[in-house]
Scaffold this active site. Structure first.
Site, PDB file in Angstrom:
ATOM      1  N   ASP A  66      -2.064   6.769   5.982  1.00 41.41           N
ATOM      2  CA  ASP A  66      -3.116   5.914   5.445  1.00 41.41           C
ATOM      3  C   ASP A  66      -3.457   4.910   6.542  1.00 41.41           C
ATOM      4  O   ASP A  66      -2.674   4.013   6.836  1.00 41.41           O
ATOM      5  CB  ASP A  66      -2.606   5.199   4.182  1.00 41.41           C
ATOM      6  CG  ASP A  66      -3.619   4.200   3.617  1.00 41.41           C
ATOM      7  OD1 ASP A  66      -4.702   4.031   4.213  1.00 41.41           O
ATOM      8  OD2 ASP A  66      -3.308   3.589   2.566  1.00 41.41           O
ATOM      9  N   TRP A  68       0.824  -1.210   0.000  1.00 41.95           N
ATOM     10  CA  TRP A  68       0.000   0.000   0.000  1.00 41.95           C
ATOM     11  C   TRP A  68       0.855   1.256   0.000  1.00 41.95           C
ATOM     12  O   TRP A  68       0.500   2.252  -0.630  1.00 41.95           O
ATOM     13  CB  TRP A  68      -1.019  -0.006   1.134  1.00 41.95           C
ATOM     14  CG  TRP A  68      -2.103  -1.013   0.881  1.00 41.95           C
ATOM     15  CD1 TRP A  68      -2.428  -2.088   1.649  1.00 41.95           C
ATOM     16  CD2 TRP A  68      -2.996  -1.068  -0.260  1.00 41.95           C
ATOM     17  NE1 TRP A  68      -3.450  -2.802   1.062  1.00 41.95           N
ATOM     18  CE2 TRP A  68      -3.814  -2.210  -0.092  1.00 41.95           C
ATOM     19  CE3 TRP A  68      -3.165  -0.275  -1.396  1.00 41.95           C
ATOM     20  CZ2 TRP A  68      -4.799  -2.566  -1.019  1.00 41.95           C
ATOM     21  CZ3 TRP A  68      -4.141  -0.629  -2.322  1.00 41.95           C
ATOM     22  CH2 TRP A  68      -4.944  -1.762  -2.123  1.00 41.95           C
ATOM     23  N   LYS A 124     -12.931  -1.531   5.827  1.00 40.40           N
ATOM     24  CA  LYS A 124     -12.215  -2.474   6.679  1.00 40.40           C
ATOM     25  C   LYS A 124     -12.810  -2.476   8.088  1.00 40.40           C
ATOM     26  O   LYS A 124     -13.179  -3.507   8.599  1.00 40.40           O
ATOM     27  CB  LYS A 124     -10.731  -2.135   6.754  1.00 40.40           C
ATOM     28  CG  LYS A 124      -9.815  -2.554   5.591  1.00 40.40           C
ATOM     29  CD  LYS A 124     -10.255  -2.164   4.224  1.00 40.40           C
ATOM     30  CE  LYS A 124      -9.434  -2.641   3.073  1.00 40.40           C
ATOM     31  NZ  LYS A 124      -8.333  -1.829   2.633  1.00 40.40           N
TER      32      LYS A 124
HETATM   33  C1  LIG Z   1      -7.725  -1.377   1.326  1.00 40.79           C
HETATM   34  C2  LIG Z   1      -6.610  -0.424   1.393  1.00 40.79           C
HETATM   35  C3  LIG Z   1      -6.383   0.523   0.393  1.00 40.79           C
HETATM   36  C4  LIG Z   1      -7.243   0.597  -0.856  1.00 40.79           C
HETATM   37  O1  LIG Z   1      -8.424   1.216  -0.588  1.00 40.79           O
HETATM   38  P1  LIG Z   1      -9.563   1.476  -1.677  1.00 40.79           P
HETATM   39  O2  LIG Z   1     -10.744   1.737  -0.814  1.00 40.79           O
HETATM   40  O3  LIG Z   1      -9.685   0.236  -2.500  1.00 40.79           O
HETATM   41  O4  LIG Z   1      -9.174   2.645  -2.470  1.00 40.79           O
HETATM   42  C5  LIG Z   1      -5.341   1.416   0.545  1.00 40.79           C
HETATM   43  N1  LIG Z   1      -4.555   1.387   1.640  1.00 40.79           N
HETATM   44  C6  LIG Z   1      -4.730   0.478   2.625  1.00 40.79           C
HETATM   45  C7  LIG Z   1      -3.837   0.488   3.816  1.00 40.79           C
HETATM   46  C8  LIG Z   1      -5.767  -0.451   2.529  1.00 40.79           C
HETATM   47  O5  LIG Z   1      -5.952  -1.344   3.519  1.00 40.79           O
END
Ligand SMILES: *Cc1c(COP(=O)(O)O)cnc(C)c1O
Length: 360
Positions: free
Chosen positions: A172, A102, A196
Site C-alpha cells: 500500500d 493503515w 495524497k
Molecule cells: C489514505 C490512506 C488510505 C485510505 O485510502 P482511501 O482512499 O480513503 O480508501 C489507506 N492507506 C494509506 C497508506 C493511506 O495513506
C-alpha cells in the site's frame, strides 16, 4: 486570491501550475469544445488523455512491460479487499506486516477472505518503527506479503525494500507513491489512492505483475477483477475520467521537475528542515525512530499539549492549515507531499521557532 500552505494528509495540495492549466482547459479542452468531464470515456479525446497518463506513469516509475498499470476506483480501503480477492490464488492465506493504523485496516479486511498471518508487528513499540526484516516470521506458503510503505498517520516509512524471496510483495503506497524512485520489479503489486500525491480523490492506481492475474476468487466483482480491468484497458466500466486527466497533468509536472530522483532530493530537503528543528529542541518531539521517519508525513508533539490550540491558531493566521494530527494519535502532523513547496516548509519551521521563543 490567496493560496494557503496546505499540510493536509489527504486529499492534499496539488501543484499550482496543474490547477491553473486545468482551469484554462476547463470549458474547452484543446479545441474539442468540451470539458474533459463531458467527454465520452471511449471517444478519441479521452482515450488519448488516458493513454498519455498511463505512458507517463510507466516512464516515471520505470515500470517493466510485464507490469499492468490500472486506473481503478474505491481507494486503498477497497483495495484492502480487492487485493486478497485477486491475490490469494488458491493459497490459504497471506503474510501481513503490522506497522500502524493503515496496516491494521488492511489486516482487518483481509481476514474476511483468507487466513492472515501477522508476520511482524510494531504494536508493542507504539508503532514508531519498522520491525527489522530478520524478525519477520514469514510463511513460505503465503500467497503474498503485504506491507504499508508509508504509514500516513504514524509517519513511519520503509527506507528499504524487504526481500521476501519468491513470494510476491504487495505494498500500500497511497502516501508515498511517486515521492521517490521505486524498483517496481521487486513488487508483485503496488496500490494507492490518488489523493495524497497524484491527483483528486476517486482514482486508485494499481501496478501489478502480469503473471499474477486471472485467478480471482469467483465472488470477485468483475469491476474489481484485475484481469478484467487490465484486459479492458481500465475501461471495463466508466473510469474516473477527470481524476485521470488531472493525474496526467501531475505526471507531466513531475517529469518537468526532473522525474522521481529530482523530486526525492526536493522531498529530502523539505523533510530534513523539519526533522532538524524537531531534533534541536525539547519543546517539540518527533516520536518516530530516526531510520524510519517518513519523508511525506511528519508527526510531532508539543511537549506541553495545552499549547496545541494556540499553535494551530497561530499557524492558521499565517496561512498554514491542516496541521492537526490524526484524531487517533493527536498532536500535530505536517504532510509535505511532492506539491508542497520548500517555501511552505520554511514558513512552518520559522513559525515553529517563533512559537517556541514566545512560549518555551
Ligand atoms: C489514505 C490512506 C488510505 C485510505 O485510502 P482511501 O482512499 O480513503 O480508501 C489507506 N492507506 C494509506 C497508506 C493511506 O495513506
Amino acid at each position: 486570491m490567496t493560496r494557503v500552505f496546505n499540510f493536509s494528509a489527504g486529499p492534499a495540495a496539488l501543484p499550482e501550475s496543474v490547477l491553473r492549466r486545468a482551469a484554462d482547459e476547463m470549458l474547452d479542452w484543446h479545441g474539442s469544445g468540451m470539458s474533459v468531464m463531458e467527454m465520452s470515456h471511449r471517444g478519441p479525446e479521452f482515450t488519448a488523455i488516458a493513454a498519455e497518463a498511463e505512458a507517463l506513469l510507466r516512464e516515471l516509475l520505470g515500470a517493466p512491460a510485464h507490469y499492468k498499470l490500472l486506473f481503478m476506483q474505491g481507494g486503498a480501503i477497497a483495495e484492502n479487499a480487492i487485493v486478497p480477492m485477486n491475490m490469494l490464488r488458491g493459497h490459504a492465506g497471506a503474510d501481513y506486516i503490522d506497522t500502524g493504523e493503515w496496516s491494521k485496516r488492511s489486516i482487518k479486511e483481509a481476514k474476511k477472505y483468507g487466513r492472515v498471518n501477522i508476520a511482524a508487528s510494531a504494536a508493542a513499540g507504539g508503532y514508531t518503527h519498522i520491525p527489522a526484516r530478520e524478525t519477520w516470521a514469514l510463511d513460505p506458503n503465503a500467497a503474498y506479503v503485504h506491507i504499508c510503505s508509508n504509514e500516513t498517520i504514524g509517519g513511519v516509512e520503509y527506507h528499504w525494500t524487504p526481500d521476501v524471496g519468491g513470494v510476491p510483495l504487495v505494498a500500500d503506497m497511497s502516501s508515498s507513491i511517486l515521492s521517490r524512485p521505486v524498483d517496481v520489479s521487486k513488487y508483485g503489486l503496488i496500490y494507492g489512492g490518488a489523493q495524497k500525491n497524484i491527483g483528486p480523490a476517486g482514482l486508485t492506481l494499481v501496478i501489478v505483475r502480469e503473471d499474477l492475474l486471472g485467478q480471482a476468487l469467483p465472488c470477485t466483482p468483475s469491476a474489481f477483477d484485475y484481469k478484467v480491468v487490465a484486459d479492458n484497458g481500465s475501461m471495463y466500466n466508466t473510469p474516473p475520467t477527470y481524476a485521470i486527466y488531472i493525474a496526467g497533468l501531475v505526471f507531466h509536472w513531475l517529469k518537468a521537475q526532473g522525474g522521481l530522483p529530482a523530486i526525492e532530493a526536493h522531498n529530502r530537503r523539505k523533510a530534513a528542515l523539519l526533522y532538524d528543528l524537531l531534533d534541536s529542541t525539547a519543546f517539540y518531539r518527533a516520536p518516530v525512530a530516526r531510520d524510519c521517519r517518513s519523508l511525506m508525513n511528519v508527526p510531532f508533539k508539543l511537549a506541553d499539549d495545552r499549547l496545541d490550540g494556540a499553535f494551530l491558531q497561530g499557524a492558521e493566521a499565517r496561512g498554514m492549515v491542516q496541521l492537526e494530527g490524526h484524531r487517533l494519535v493527536g498532536g500535530m502532523r505536517a504532510s509535505i507531499y511532492n506539491a508542497m513547496p520548500l517555501e511552505g516548509v520554511q514558513a512552518l519551521v520559522s513559525y515553529m521557532k517563533e512559537f517556541e521563543a514566545r512560549h518555551g
